[in-house]
Write an enzyme that holds these catalytic residues in place. Structure first.
Site, short mmCIF file in Angstrom:
data_model
loop_
_atom_site.label_atom_id
_atom_site.label_comp_id
_atom_site.label_asym_id
_atom_site.label_seq_id
_atom_site.Cartn_x
_atom_site.Cartn_y
_atom_site.Cartn_z
N CYS A 1 0.81 -1.12 0.04
CA CYS A 1 0.17 0.04 0.14
C CYS A 1 0.85 1.21 -0.03
CB CYS A 1 -1.03 0.13 1.13
SG CYS A 1 -0.27 0.29 2.89
N ASN B 1 2.42 1.58 3.97
CA ASN B 1 2.62 0.25 5.14
C ASN B 1 2.44 0.39 6.33
OD1 ASN B 1 5.27 -1.81 5.63
ND2 ASN B 1 3.15 -2.32 4.99
N CYS C 1 -1.16 0.87 7.54
CA CYS C 1 -2.80 0.72 7.60
C CYS C 1 -3.24 -0.61 6.79
CB CYS C 1 -3.52 1.96 6.90
SG CYS C 1 -3.40 3.34 8.12
N ARG C 2 -3.30 -0.47 5.56
CA ARG C 2 -3.95 -1.66 4.52
C ARG C 2 -2.99 -2.79 4.37
NH1 ARG C 2 -5.22 1.76 -0.51
NH2 ARG C 2 -3.27 2.64 0.15
N SER C 3 -1.74 -2.57 3.98
CA SER C 3 -0.83 -3.71 3.68
C SER C 3 -0.34 -4.42 4.87
CB SER C 3 0.41 -3.38 2.87
OG SER C 3 1.13 -2.28 3.54
N ASP D 1 -8.28 3.93 1.63
CA ASP D 1 -7.05 4.10 2.55
C ASP D 1 -7.71 4.64 3.79
OD1 ASP D 1 -4.68 4.66 4.15
OD2 ASP D 1 -3.60 5.35 2.45
#
Length: 158
Positions: free
Chosen positions: A8, A11, A13-15, A124
Site C-alpha cells: 500500500c 505500509n 494501514c492496509r498492507s 485508505d
C-alpha cells in the site's frame, strides 16, 4: 515456498492489515511452512513504524497478531524475493510497475480477489478512518487469495 507481498502507500494501514490477516488464514489452513507473507509501502514516510492505531485496534478486535511488524519500503529486489505482489489500489499497482516488472512474478490488484465489489481500490483508512470496512474487504480478499494459491500451487497435495 510461495512468497506473498502486500503493498500500500505507507505500509501502516492496509498492507500490514492484509499481512496479518493473510498470515492468520494460512496458519488456519496449515500452510505456514509453505507460504511466507510480508508487506511494504510505496513511500518511505513510515519506515520502522508499527501499524497505525486503527489497524492495531481492528486486528486486536479479531484477535489477530501484528507482533514484530514494522513498515518498510518496496525495493526492486522484492521482484526476486516474491511470487505474488499484491497492490491495495490502482495507484500502488501503477507505482509498482514503474519500479520494476519481471516475468514470473504475479503482480495483482487486491480487489481482484474480492467477490461482488466493483471498486478497484481498497480505500485508505488513514484518510477515511473506516478501518471496519477495510477489514471486511481485506478478510474477504485474503481468503480468496489463500484459495487461489492453494489451488494453483498445492492442488496435488490436497
Amino acid at each position: 515456498m510461495i512468497r506473498v507481498l502486500f503493498v500500500c502507500l505507507g505500509n501502516i494501514c492496509r498492507s500490514p492489515m492484509a499481512e496479518a490477516v493473510f498470515r492468520r488464514l494460512i496458519d488456519e489452513e496449515g500452510m505456514s511452512e509453505k507460504v511466507l507473507v510480508d508487506s511494504a509501502g510505496i513511500g518511505h514516510w513510515h519506515i520502522g513504524k508499527i501499524p497505525h492505531k486503527g489497524t492495531r485496534e481492528i486486528l486486536d478486535e479479531h484477535d489477530i497478531s501484528y507482533s514484530g511488524m514494522t513498515a518498510r519500503q518496496v525495493e526492486p529486489a522484492d521482484w526476486d524475493r516474491y511470487d505474488y505482489i499484491i497492490a491495495l489500489d490502482q495507484q500502488n499497482l501503477s507505482d509498482l510497475k514503474a519500479i520494476r516488472e519481471k516475468n514470473g512474478v504475479e503482480v495483482r490488484l487486491f480487489m481482484d480477489f474480492v467477490d461482488g465489489d466493483e471498486s478497484k481500490d481498497v480505500p485508505d483508512p488513514y484518510f477515511t478512518g473506516n478501518f471496519d470496512y477495510v477489514y471486511e474487504l481485506i478478510h474477504s480478499g485474503c481468503q480468496r487469495l489463500v484459495n487461489h494459491i492453494k489451488n494453483k500451487n498445492f492442488k496435488e497435495e490436497s
